[in-house]
Motif scaffolding. Structure first.
Motif, mmCIF file in Angstrom:
data_model
loop_
_atom_site.group_PDB
_atom_site.id
_atom_site.type_symbol
_atom_site.label_atom_id
_atom_site.label_comp_id
_atom_site.label_asym_id
_atom_site.label_seq_id
_atom_site.Cartn_x
_atom_site.Cartn_y
_atom_site.Cartn_z
ATOM 1 N N VAL A 233 -8.838 7.409 1.046
ATOM 2 C CA VAL A 233 -9.856 6.581 1.792
ATOM 3 C C VAL A 233 -10.005 5.018 1.141
ATOM 4 C CG1 VAL A 233 -12.308 6.472 2.738
ATOM 5 C CG2 VAL A 233 -10.766 8.687 2.922
ATOM 6 N N SER A 234 -10.393 5.219 -0.071
ATOM 7 C CA SER A 234 -10.641 3.863 -0.652
ATOM 8 C C SER A 234 -9.489 2.886 -0.645
ATOM 9 C CB SER A 234 -10.926 4.053 -2.229
ATOM 10 O OG SER A 234 -12.086 4.945 -2.336
ATOM 11 N N GLN A 235 -8.300 3.354 -0.439
ATOM 12 C CA GLN A 235 -7.102 2.513 -0.501
ATOM 13 C C GLN A 235 -7.006 2.066 1.075
ATOM 14 O OE1 GLN A 235 -5.279 1.475 -2.944
ATOM 15 N NE2 GLN A 235 -4.358 0.253 -1.568
ATOM 16 N N LEU A 236 -7.348 2.778 1.958
ATOM 17 C CA LEU A 236 -7.164 2.558 3.654
ATOM 18 C C LEU A 236 -8.389 1.474 3.795
ATOM 19 C CD1 LEU A 236 -6.569 5.892 5.076
ATOM 20 C CD2 LEU A 236 -5.088 4.102 4.366
ATOM 21 N N VAL A 237 -9.599 1.525 2.877
ATOM 22 C CA VAL A 237 -10.463 0.699 3.313
ATOM 23 C C VAL A 237 -10.080 -0.777 2.599
ATOM 24 C CG1 VAL A 237 -12.740 -0.205 2.429
ATOM 25 C CG2 VAL A 237 -12.503 2.315 3.213
ATOM 26 N N VAL A 238 -9.258 -0.818 1.603
ATOM 27 C CA VAL A 238 -8.530 -2.036 1.039
ATOM 28 C C VAL A 238 -7.624 -2.607 2.002
ATOM 29 C CG1 VAL A 238 -7.005 -2.788 -0.697
ATOM 30 C CG2 VAL A 238 -8.800 -1.389 -1.426
ATOM 31 N N VAL A 239 -6.907 -1.583 2.868
ATOM 32 C CA VAL A 239 -5.992 -2.331 3.763
ATOM 33 C C VAL A 239 -6.674 -2.965 4.637
ATOM 34 C CG1 VAL A 239 -4.305 -1.437 5.412
ATOM 35 C CG2 VAL A 239 -4.236 -0.343 3.397
ATOM 36 N N LEU A 240 -7.875 -2.372 5.183
ATOM 37 C CA LEU A 240 -8.622 -2.850 6.295
ATOM 38 C C LEU A 240 -9.112 -4.470 5.836
ATOM 39 C CD1 LEU A 240 -9.956 -2.799 9.066
ATOM 40 C CD2 LEU A 240 -11.854 -1.743 7.852
ATOM 41 N N LYS A 241 -9.691 -4.399 4.497
ATOM 42 C CA LYS A 241 -10.099 -5.673 4.204
ATOM 43 C C LYS A 241 -9.036 -6.794 3.874
ATOM 44 C CE LYS A 241 -12.412 -4.031 0.668
ATOM 45 N NZ LYS A 241 -13.221 -3.696 -0.316
ATOM 46 N N ASN B 106 0.954 -1.065 -0.078
ATOM 47 C CA ASN B 106 -0.085 0.010 -0.047
ATOM 48 C C ASN B 106 0.880 1.262 -0.153
ATOM 49 O OD1 ASN B 106 -2.885 -0.883 0.469
ATOM 50 N ND2 ASN B 106 -1.852 -2.179 1.757
ATOM 51 N N ALA B 107 2.272 1.081 0.619
ATOM 52 C CA ALA B 107 2.875 2.514 0.514
ATOM 53 C C ALA B 107 3.449 2.593 -1.210
ATOM 54 C CB ALA B 107 4.376 2.071 1.421
ATOM 55 N N ALA B 108 3.276 1.703 -1.809
ATOM 56 C CA ALA B 108 3.746 1.717 -3.234
ATOM 57 C C ALA B 108 2.666 2.344 -4.058
ATOM 58 C CB ALA B 108 4.055 0.206 -3.823
ATOM 59 N N VAL B 109 1.168 1.915 -3.727
ATOM 60 C CA VAL B 109 0.141 2.394 -4.228
ATOM 61 C C VAL B 109 -0.237 3.949 -3.687
ATOM 62 C CG1 VAL B 109 -2.456 2.282 -4.269
ATOM 63 C CG2 VAL B 109 -1.074 0.141 -4.364
ATOM 64 N N ILE B 110 0.160 4.183 -2.451
ATOM 65 C CA ILE B 110 -0.159 5.611 -1.966
ATOM 66 C C ILE B 110 0.956 6.575 -2.754
ATOM 67 C CG2 ILE B 110 0.048 7.100 -0.107
ATOM 68 C CD1 ILE B 110 -1.092 4.777 1.582
#
Length: 294
Positions: free
Chosen positions: A203-211, A152-156
């Motif tokens: 926010v969408s990416q953080l929801v992906v982290v949670l899932k 997710n760091a790469a995506v962010i």
């Protein structure tokens, strides 16, 4: 002509009738599918009160579900914080004028985006176990956090880079005309605007982290989905258990989205304009020196 009809061709009588028929057909199809699912579950006894009664007891929540919720939130919190920090660093590194740093950040971003999250979790888990990097009880958590953070760091980082590139070039040119260095321009003018504009995507990416914490069950991490399946096996109610877990995930995701929305609104209300911030940045030091002299 109304303002609405200027944006698209207003449907005529036939088109409106066709749209109503399609909408009605879609609703009827959804109702039929829901009825079929309900009938099949009811025929198998999955909707009996006995299947749902364990969720009204404290023992099931204390033994299975609450530890899963705690594990999911803990892994997600660590991953979100670390991924945001590393993502901003990598994103800014890809925008720097120093070619060596830019190329290193680009290679890291492309590498971690290409490697599946599960592989990074498993690799980190066994490396930490082999070299005793973390205590044995925290191996699974460390593996999950590492995999989620790197990916997710790469995506962010790409989100940050795209957000900065989307800003008008005139702002950086005006900052250069004022004599501001690249680091000042990025910190004072570009990043504050880019972060505010990028919040919905973040926010969408953080929801992906949670899932994605659910992937951690492969390395024995205690999270919500794993605990739901264990509870389903214990009480022979897999479908109710998964429905409850899905409801919990929805509630947590809605809470995360609501928190991010409130932060976005607060940032939009309190953020200074770039020119005002630049003026303060340029005049702050001399003004402070004069004030200290007096």
């Amino acid at each position: 002509m109304s303002s609405a009809s200027m944006l698209f061709d207003a449907p005529g009588p036939r088109a409106r009738a066709r749209n109503r028929a399609i909408s009605l057909g879609t609703i009827l199809a959804a109702v039929f599918v829901g009825w079929v699912v309900y009938s099949r579950l009811n025929a198998k006894g999955q909707l009996d009160a006995d299947k749902w009664r364990p969720f009204l007891t404290a023992n099931l929540w204390k033994t299975y579900l609450l530890p899963g919720v705690q594990g999911t939130l803990t892994a997600a919190a660590w991953s979100i914080v670390l991924a945001l920090a590393a993502g901003v660093v990598l994103g800014v590194g890809r925008l720097t004028t120093i070619s060596a740093i830019r190329w290193v950040c680009a290679v890291l971003v492309e590498f971690f985006r290409a490697v599946p999250v599960l592989i990074m979790m498993i690799f980190a888990y066994y490396v930490y176990a082999l070299y005793a990097v973390v205590p044995a009880r925290q191996l699974a958590l460390a593996g999950v956090v590492t995999g989620l953070t790197l990916y997710n760091a790469a995506v962010i980082a790409e989100i940050v880079r795209a957000g900065v590139h989307a800003l008008p070039r005139g702002q950086s040119e005006a900052a250069a005309a004022l004599g501001m260095r690249w680091g000042q321009t990025m910190r004072v003018i570009l990043l504050p605007q880019a972060v505010t504009a990028m919040l919905p995507v973040l926010v969408s990416q953080l929801v992906v982290v949670l899932k994605d914490t659910a992937i951690g069950y492969q390395i024995t991490f205690v999270e919500m989905v794993r605990q739901g399946t264990v509870a389903g096996a214990q009480y022979s109610n897999f479908v109710p258990a998964l429905i409850v877990i899905a409801a919990l995930m929805i509630v947590v995701n809605i809470g995360l989205s609501g928190l991010a929305f409130s932060i976005e609104q607060r940032l939009r209300r309190t953020r200074r304009s770039p020119l005002e911030a630049a003026t303060i940045e340029q005049e702050g030091a001399p003004g402070a020196a004069v004030a200290q002299a007096h």
